[in-house]
Design a protein around this motif. Structure first.
Motif, short mmCIF file in Angstrom:
data_model
loop_
_atom_site.label_atom_id
_atom_site.label_comp_id
_atom_site.label_asym_id
_atom_site.label_seq_id
_atom_site.Cartn_x
_atom_site.Cartn_y
_atom_site.Cartn_z
N GLY A 156 0.81 -1.21 0.00
CA GLY A 156 0.00 0.00 0.00
C GLY A 156 0.84 1.25 0.00
N LYS A 157 0.52 2.22 -0.86
CA LYS A 157 1.32 3.43 -0.99
C LYS A 157 0.88 4.54 -0.03
N LYS A 158 -0.42 4.78 0.07
CA LYS A 158 -0.92 5.91 0.83
C LYS A 158 -0.88 5.64 2.34
N LEU A 159 -0.85 6.73 3.12
CA LEU A 159 -0.71 6.62 4.56
C LEU A 159 -1.78 5.73 5.18
N GLY A 160 -3.05 5.93 4.80
CA GLY A 160 -4.14 5.16 5.39
C GLY A 160 -4.01 3.68 5.12
N ILE A 161 -3.45 3.32 3.97
CA ILE A 161 -3.27 1.91 3.63
C ILE A 161 -2.01 1.37 4.29
N LYS A 162 -0.98 2.20 4.39
CA LYS A 162 0.25 1.78 5.06
C LYS A 162 0.00 1.42 6.52
N LEU A 163 -0.94 2.13 7.16
CA LEU A 163 -1.24 1.82 8.55
C LEU A 163 -1.73 0.39 8.71
N MET A 164 -2.38 -0.14 7.67
CA MET A 164 -2.91 -1.50 7.72
C MET A 164 -1.96 -2.53 7.12
N SER A 165 -1.01 -2.07 6.29
CA SER A 165 -0.20 -3.03 5.54
C SER A 165 1.30 -2.77 5.62
N GLY A 166 1.75 -1.79 6.37
CA GLY A 166 3.17 -1.56 6.52
C GLY A 166 3.80 -0.79 5.37
N LYS A 167 5.10 -0.64 5.43
CA LYS A 167 5.85 0.15 4.46
C LYS A 167 5.72 -0.43 3.05
N TYR A 168 5.53 0.46 2.07
CA TYR A 168 5.34 0.03 0.69
C TYR A 168 6.64 -0.52 0.11
N ASP A 169 6.51 -1.61 -0.65
CA ASP A 169 7.65 -2.28 -1.28
C ASP A 169 7.31 -2.51 -2.76
N GLU A 170 7.87 -1.68 -3.62
CA GLU A 170 7.56 -1.78 -5.05
C GLU A 170 7.97 -3.11 -5.63
N GLU A 171 9.12 -3.63 -5.22
CA GLU A 171 9.57 -4.93 -5.74
C GLU A 171 8.61 -6.04 -5.34
N LEU A 172 8.08 -5.97 -4.13
CA LEU A 172 7.12 -6.98 -3.68
C LEU A 172 5.88 -6.96 -4.58
N VAL A 173 5.39 -5.78 -4.89
CA VAL A 173 4.20 -5.65 -5.74
C VAL A 173 4.46 -6.24 -7.11
N GLU A 174 5.60 -5.90 -7.70
CA GLU A 174 5.92 -6.42 -9.03
C GLU A 174 6.08 -7.93 -8.99
N ARG A 175 6.74 -8.44 -7.95
CA ARG A 175 6.93 -9.88 -7.83
C ARG A 175 5.60 -10.60 -7.66
N LEU A 176 4.71 -10.03 -6.86
CA LEU A 176 3.41 -10.66 -6.63
C LEU A 176 2.60 -10.73 -7.93
N ALA A 177 2.65 -9.67 -8.72
CA ALA A 177 1.96 -9.69 -10.01
C ALA A 177 2.54 -10.77 -10.91
N GLN A 178 3.86 -10.92 -10.92
CA GLN A 178 4.49 -11.95 -11.73
C GLN A 178 4.10 -13.35 -11.26
N GLN A 179 3.98 -13.53 -9.94
CA GLN A 179 3.59 -14.83 -9.40
C GLN A 179 2.15 -15.18 -9.77
N ILE A 180 1.28 -14.18 -9.78
CA ILE A 180 -0.10 -14.42 -10.20
C ILE A 180 -0.14 -14.82 -11.67
N VAL A 181 0.64 -14.13 -12.48
CA VAL A 181 0.73 -14.48 -13.90
C VAL A 181 1.25 -15.90 -14.07
N GLN A 182 2.25 -16.27 -13.28
CA GLN A 182 2.77 -17.64 -13.33
C GLN A 182 1.69 -18.66 -13.01
N SER A 183 0.86 -18.37 -12.00
CA SER A 183 -0.21 -19.30 -11.64
C SER A 183 -1.23 -19.41 -12.77
N ILE A 184 -1.51 -18.31 -13.45
CA ILE A 184 -2.43 -18.33 -14.59
C ILE A 184 -1.88 -19.21 -15.71
#
Length: 459
Positions: A156-184
């Motif tokens: 999550g990028k914005k402050l309100g979302i970071k409070l629920m999900s911690g510090k934003y990690d762009e690499e994590l987001v990109e990796r997660l999208a790639q893993q979903i594509v792999q499962s597809i």
């Protein structure tokens, strides 16, 4: 000349400044009926312009696959703001992307279940960049999450979302999208003709309506009636005897404590693992979990997650024997953008925070109502913690259409908790703190979901 006059002017200027500041950050609550709004008319227009795609082709083929998405130790947990971005230190049970692929020769569609709090908005944006390379449109991929509050964050990028999900990690987001594509891709490679059957069984003893759980609540007497208590599932069976289960239940996976730095899928993980002791593949998705909690008796412990997950697995297996699957040929999908009113995050009974402040805290993200049809079963996806109190009406309309409906939450957008309009003035977490878009959010979203369901009605 009065020597105190400068002080009086100073206080006057301060008062004027505070009044102007209040006028900038506070707005009166808008109670205009949603049917009279431009956003409603725009959404209805979008429904007509982008109807659900329904095809009747060859026998539906089904494939399934899973990919481990557990990030490294040190990644923040997601689900509770009071964690303050606490990282996990150990893994109790890993997080996965579990995907079903469907094809009837004319079109294809996918069902993705993530072991996450929600399907993150940033991940959805990444996926939409890569769908064309797969030959897919966004509406062909139906996204869901387990809603475990002890899975990982960092998305999550914005402050309100970071409070629920911690510090934003762009690499994590990109990796997660790639893993979903792999499962597809993996699920697509496993497509085979498969019989499909719908099942449902009551798990009333394991879910409560937490919004109505206070004896002082004026709706307290309705708490037992106003629940979605069904454990719904699809049974997939191939000629070689291999079998898979897709399950959905409307109780928050919030058994485990917020102060334990351990990554876990909560009770959905136990349910899925127990099912996979008997079948080849299983998945779980959060149903209409808004205001619905899990009932458990061993405290906020792994003993409780084991008890709830095992009980759900037993109930499902008992009903599984009664389900007679069949070959089907109908496959469909849809997605309509849900136009929204200006944010109405309340700071009092008749006042709301100025929309620009809300957007600066939570961001502005598109929201969609999504649908997936397999045979005579229609999935409807909400961009919210959608209340189980709405499910009976949706299920009734589906039955009138000769179909079955399964509602899931967290489809890649998030607009807060969606509860019945009559609860709007209750001073509760779901209806005050987490109601983001005003007094008619429940009626509005439910109407659009019913209209989307109607587009899947057999002709």
């Amino acid at each position: 000349m009065n020597p105190k006059s400068p002080d009086r002017y100073k206080y006057l200027y301060l008062l004027l400044f505070l009044l102007l500041l209040t006028a900038c950050v506070v707005r009166p609550l808008d109670r205009t009926p949603y049917q009279q709004s431009d956003y409603y008319q725009e959404t209805i227009s979008d429904l007509h312009e982008t109807p659900a795609i329904i095809s009747h082709g060859d026998t539906v083929q089904v494939g399934w696959a899973k990919v481990n998405i557990t990030p490294p130790v040190g990644t923040p947990l997601a689900g509770y703001g009071k964690r303050m971005g606490m990282a996990y230190e150990q893994v109790h049970d890993s997080a996965w992307a579990r995907t079903f692929a469907f094809s009837n020769g004319q079109t294809e569609a996918y069902y993705v279940a993530l072991d996450l709090l929600i399907v993150p908005m940033e991940v959805l944006q990444e996926l939409e960049k890569v769908y064309p390379a797969l030959g897919l449109k966004p509406e062909q991929v139906y996204l869901t999450a387990t809603h475990s509050h002890t899975s990982f964050g960092g998305w999550g990028k914005k402050l309100g979302i970071k409070l629920m999900s911690g510090k934003y990690d762009e690499e994590l987001v990109e990796r997660l999208a790639q893993q979903i594509v792999q499962s597809i891709k993996l699920a697509r490679q496993q497509l085979q003709p498969t019989k499909i059957g719908f099942g449902s069984t009551s798990a009333a003893s394991l879910v409560k309506n937490r919004l109505l759980d206070d004896p002082d609540n004026p709706y307290y007497q309705e708490r037992l009636q106003n629940r979605d208590t069904e454990l719904r599932f699809l049974k997939f069976e191939r000629p070689d005897g291999s079998m898979a289960i897709l399950s959905v239940f409307s109780a928050h996976p919030t058994i485990l404590p917020s102060d334990d730095p351990t990554l876990s899928r909560d009770y959905p993980g136990v349910l899925v693992d127990a099912l996979e002791e008997r079948v080849d593949f299983a998945s779980f998705s959060a149903g209409a979990v808004g205001s619905h909690s899990t009932v458990y008796f061993e405290g906020d412990t792994f003993e409780s997650t084991e008890a709830v997950g095992d009980r759900l697995a037993k109930l499902l297996r008992e009903e599984l024997r009664r389900v007679e699957p069949k070959y089907v040929s109908t496959l469909g999908y849809g997605r309509v953008e849900l136009e929204l009113p200006k944010p109405s995050w309340r700071i009092g009974k008749g006042w709301r925070m100025a929309p620009f402040l809300f957007n600066s805290i939570f961001g502005e993200h598109p929201a969609y109502v999504t649908s997936l049809q397999v045979g005579d079963v229609v999935f409807l996806g909400a961009p919210a913690d959608y209340s189980g109190e709405f499910v009976a009406g949706i299920a009734a309309q589906a039955q009138q259409q000769g179909q079955q409906a399964i509602v899931t939450s967290f489809n890649g957008g998030y607009i807060g908790y969606i509860t019945p309009d009559k609860y709007y003035n209750l001073k509760e977490y779901e209806t005050r703190s987490m109601n983001f878009f005003g007094p008619y959010s429940g009626s509005y979203l439910t109407e659009i979901m019913l209209r989307q369901l109607q587009q899947h009605q057999p002709q």
